[in-house]
Design a protein around this motif. Structure first.
Motif, PDB file in Angstrom:
ATOM      1  N   PHE A 128       0.696  -1.339   0.037  1.00 43.88           N
ATOM      2  CA  PHE A 128      -0.027   0.048   0.026  1.00 43.88           C
ATOM      3  C   PHE A 128       0.915   1.329   0.054  1.00 43.88           C
ATOM      4  N   VAL A 129       2.081   1.029   0.725  1.00 40.07           N
ATOM      5  CA  VAL A 129       3.088   2.227   0.445  1.00 40.07           C
ATOM      6  C   VAL A 129       3.324   2.485  -0.721  1.00 40.07           C
ATOM      7  N   GLN A 130       3.697   1.430  -1.623  1.00 39.33           N
ATOM      8  CA  GLN A 130       4.206   1.625  -2.851  1.00 39.33           C
ATOM      9  C   GLN A 130       3.303   2.327  -3.880  1.00 39.33           C
ATOM     10  N   ARG A 131       2.107   2.018  -3.383  1.00 41.52           N
ATOM     11  CA  ARG A 131       0.851   2.379  -4.407  1.00 41.52           C
ATOM     12  C   ARG A 131       0.274   3.425  -3.713  1.00 41.52           C
ATOM     13  N   LYS A 132       0.841   4.147  -2.634  1.00 42.05           N
ATOM     14  CA  LYS A 132       0.342   5.327  -2.260  1.00 42.05           C
ATOM     15  C   LYS A 132      -0.984   5.522  -1.836  1.00 42.05           C
ATOM     16  N   GLU A 133      -1.347   4.286  -1.303  1.00 46.10           N
ATOM     17  CA  GLU A 133      -2.695   4.168  -0.728  1.00 46.10           C
ATOM     18  C   GLU A 133      -2.491   4.526   0.893  1.00 46.10           C
ATOM     19  N   ASP A 143      -0.909  17.799   0.618  1.00 46.30           N
ATOM     20  CA  ASP A 143       0.471  17.429   0.177  1.00 46.30           C
ATOM     21  C   ASP A 143       0.827  16.206  -0.276  1.00 46.30           C
ATOM     22  N   ARG A 144       0.000  15.226   0.648  1.00 41.96           N
ATOM     23  CA  ARG A 144       0.282  13.743   0.452  1.00 41.96           C
ATOM     24  C   ARG A 144      -0.465  12.824  -0.557  1.00 41.96           C
ATOM     25  N   HIS A 145      -1.620  13.622  -0.877  1.00 43.46           N
ATOM     26  CA  HIS A 145      -2.658  12.826  -1.725  1.00 43.46           C
ATOM     27  C   HIS A 145      -2.012  12.754  -3.225  1.00 43.46           C
ATOM     28  N   GLY A 146      -1.827  11.174  -3.204  1.00 40.30           N
ATOM     29  CA  GLY A 146      -1.429  10.570  -4.169  1.00 40.30           C
ATOM     30  C   GLY A 146       0.235  10.565  -4.435  1.00 40.30           C
ATOM     31  N   LYS A 147       0.761  11.003  -3.446  1.00 42.53           N
ATOM     32  CA  LYS A 147       2.099  10.960  -3.368  1.00 42.53           C
ATOM     33  C   LYS A 147       2.756  10.199  -2.310  1.00 42.53           C
ATOM     34  N   ARG A 148       2.174  10.037  -1.243  1.00 40.22           N
ATOM     35  CA  ARG A 148       2.594   9.292   0.216  1.00 40.22           C
ATOM     36  C   ARG A 148       1.433   8.612   0.764  1.00 40.22           C
ATOM     37  N   ALA A 154     -14.092  20.018   4.308  1.00 42.08           N
ATOM     38  CA  ALA A 154     -14.582  18.842   4.883  1.00 42.08           C
ATOM     39  C   ALA A 154     -14.845  17.824   3.588  1.00 42.08           C
ATOM     40  N   ASP A 155     -15.369  18.031   2.639  1.00 41.85           N
ATOM     41  CA  ASP A 155     -15.568  17.040   1.649  1.00 41.85           C
ATOM     42  C   ASP A 155     -14.265  16.890   0.948  1.00 41.85           C
ATOM     43  N   ALA A 156     -13.520  17.923   0.668  1.00 41.69           N
ATOM     44  CA  ALA A 156     -12.133  17.962  -0.079  1.00 41.69           C
ATOM     45  C   ALA A 156     -11.212  16.959   0.983  1.00 41.69           C
ATOM     46  N   ILE A 157     -11.053  17.221   2.260  1.00 40.58           N
ATOM     47  CA  ILE A 157     -10.375  16.324   3.245  1.00 40.58           C
ATOM     48  C   ILE A 157     -10.798  14.828   3.085  1.00 40.58           C
ATOM     49  N   LEU A 158     -12.059  14.666   3.263  1.00 36.10           N
ATOM     50  CA  LEU A 158     -12.574  13.215   3.199  1.00 36.10           C
ATOM     51  C   LEU A 158     -12.411  12.618   1.760  1.00 36.10           C
ATOM     52  N   ASP A 159     -12.554  13.458   0.740  1.00 34.29           N
ATOM     53  CA  ASP A 159     -12.597  12.855  -0.502  1.00 34.29           C
ATOM     54  C   ASP A 159     -11.055  12.278  -0.770  1.00 34.29           C
ATOM     55  N   ARG A 160      -9.932  12.963  -0.352  1.00 33.03           N
ATOM     56  CA  ARG A 160      -8.739  12.503  -0.500  1.00 33.03           C
ATOM     57  C   ARG A 160      -8.225  11.560   0.331  1.00 33.03           C
ATOM     58  N   ILE A 161      -8.935  11.502   1.682  1.00 37.06           N
ATOM     59  CA  ILE A 161      -8.472  10.265   2.466  1.00 37.06           C
ATOM     60  C   ILE A 161      -9.186   9.174   2.451  1.00 37.06           C
ATOM     61  N   VAL A 162     -10.546   9.215   2.211  1.00 35.62           N
ATOM     62  CA  VAL A 162     -11.259   7.821   2.321  1.00 35.62           C
ATOM     63  C   VAL A 162     -11.341   6.946   1.023  1.00 35.62           C
ATOM     64  N   ASN A 163     -11.163   7.824  -0.082  1.00 34.02           N
ATOM     65  CA  ASN A 163     -11.566   7.030  -1.435  1.00 34.02           C
ATOM     66  C   ASN A 163     -10.393   6.156  -1.777  1.00 34.02           C
ATOM     67  N   SER A 164      -9.145   6.487  -1.247  1.00 37.93           N
ATOM     68  CA  SER A 164      -7.839   5.664  -1.380  1.00 37.93           C
ATOM     69  C   SER A 164      -7.437   4.842  -0.369  1.00 37.93           C
ATOM     70  N   SER A 165      -8.518   4.294   0.701  1.00 38.37           N
ATOM     71  CA  SER A 165      -8.119   3.943   1.744  1.00 38.37           C
ATOM     72  C   SER A 165      -8.422   2.219   1.985  1.00 38.37           C
ATOM     73  N   HIS A 166      -7.664   1.558   2.673  1.00 39.79           N
ATOM     74  CA  HIS A 166      -8.147   0.384   3.320  1.00 39.79           C
ATOM     75  C   HIS A 166      -8.648   0.545   4.635  1.00 39.79           C
ATOM     76  N   ARG A 167      -9.940  -0.165   4.845  1.00 45.24           N
ATOM     77  CA  ARG A 167     -10.734   0.287   6.064  1.00 45.24           C
ATOM     78  C   ARG A 167     -10.597  -1.158   6.819  1.00 45.24           C
ATOM     79  N   ILE A 168     -10.361  -0.513   8.101  1.00 43.71           N
ATOM     80  CA  ILE A 168     -10.355  -1.703   9.224  1.00 43.71           C
ATOM     81  C   ILE A 168     -11.178  -1.251  10.381  1.00 43.71           C
ATOM     82  N   ASP A 169     -12.359  -1.882  10.871  1.00 47.35           N
ATOM     83  CA  ASP A 169     -13.043  -1.449  11.879  1.00 47.35           C
ATOM     84  C   ASP A 169     -13.211  -2.338  13.111  1.00 47.35           C
ATOM     85  N   LEU A 170     -12.377  -2.238  13.869  1.00 50.51           N
ATOM     86  CA  LEU A 170     -12.211  -3.124  15.055  1.00 50.51           C
ATOM     87  C   LEU A 170     -13.442  -3.081  15.895  1.00 50.51           C
ATOM     88  N   LYS A 171     -13.618  -4.457  16.416  1.00 53.42           N
ATOM     89  CA  LYS A 171     -14.553  -4.647  17.497  1.00 53.42           C
ATOM     90  C   LYS A 171     -14.432  -5.149  18.564  1.00 53.42           C
TER      91      LYS A 171
END
Length: 245
Positions: free
Chosen positions: A94-99, A187-192, A216-233
């Motif tokens: 995921f680091v190599q793919r900038k996710e 600064d990190r979107h699509g790069k790191r 808020a829309d811009a931040i969430l768009d950059r974070i969430v769309n390229s993310s792996h999600r883990i929801d711990l229980k």
């Protein structure tokens, strides 16, 4: 002659090679070894020493709160932590793919431990990593605007191949906080790659970030769309024998 050789090696910052050569000379351990084999032995020893020093430096610079390890992670259906998925994340593709990775869960479920275990593994493979509590870095950047070092501090964050933002959303964001968070993420979107851990579910992040909505829309768009999600229980692991956060 050997003393001169050792001194020259040290002057060339080949201390590990010098130490091993001095040891071999002192113990006269040259029997049965060719010149090529001996040179390879010295070179490998110096290489390993430099790699170990690099890893130690990366771990120190990362600023982890825990000495977390992928090998110590406990999997189970009660945690909602899929072993196959997390092992794949542990290969750091995921680091190599900038996710990005988002880890959510109640207090004590192991969010910080999981994120720091991935960060620790990244350091072991030579990836520059930085761990920080979100509120702390936001406060530091806010102060840096006063002394004129804001852009320099942002650049430091941008250079980290993996940034871990822990305890995201525990404090409400004001206008300046939102702008700072946007600068970090943009600064990190699509790069790191960035790992974010939070007690707050992603569905509530929009409200926590707040503001007029555009940022808020811009931040969430950059974070969430390229993310792996883990929801711990599950219950807090602090109650058990193994403390993972």
């Amino acid at each position: 002659m050997n003393n001169q050789t050792v001194e020259k090696l040290r002057n060339m910052r080949l201390g590990a090679m010098a130490q091993l050569h001095q040891q071999y000379v002192k113990e006269n351990r040259f029997e049965g070894i060719t010149c090529d084999e001996y040179l390879a032995l010295l070179t490998d020893h110096q290489w390993e020493d430099r790699e170990n020093n690099k890893i130690d430096r990366l771990l120190k610079q990362a600023g982890f709160r825990q000495n977390a390890s992928l090998g110590d992670i406990k999997y189970g259906s009660e945690r909602n932590l899929d072993k196959n998925m997390f092992v794949r994340l542990g290969t750091l593709g995921f680091v190599q793919r900038k996710e990005n990775i988002i880890i959510c869960g109640a207090s004590g479920t192991g969010k910080s431990y999981l994120s720091q275990a991935l960060g620790h593994q990244a350091c072991l493979t030579g990836i520059k990593t930085l761990y920080t509590v979100t509120a702390r870095i936001i406060k530091r950047l806010k102060l840096s605007k006063v002394d004129g070092t804001y852009l320099k501090e942002l650049e430091k964050l941008a250079k980290a191949e993996l940034l871990i933002l822990d305890d995201f959303g525990l404090q409400a964001f004001d206008n300046q906080d939102r702008e700072t968070l946007m600068d970090i993420i943009d600064d990190r979107h699509g790069k790191r790659s960035t790992i974010i851990s939070s007690q707050i579910p992603v569905s509530a992040w929009y409200e926590i970030i707040g503001g007029e909505g555009t940022i808020a829309d811009a931040i969430l768009d950059r974070i969430v769309n390229s993310s792996h999600r883990i929801d711990l229980k599950g219950e807090s692991m602090r109650k058990g024998i193994l403390k993972q956060e």
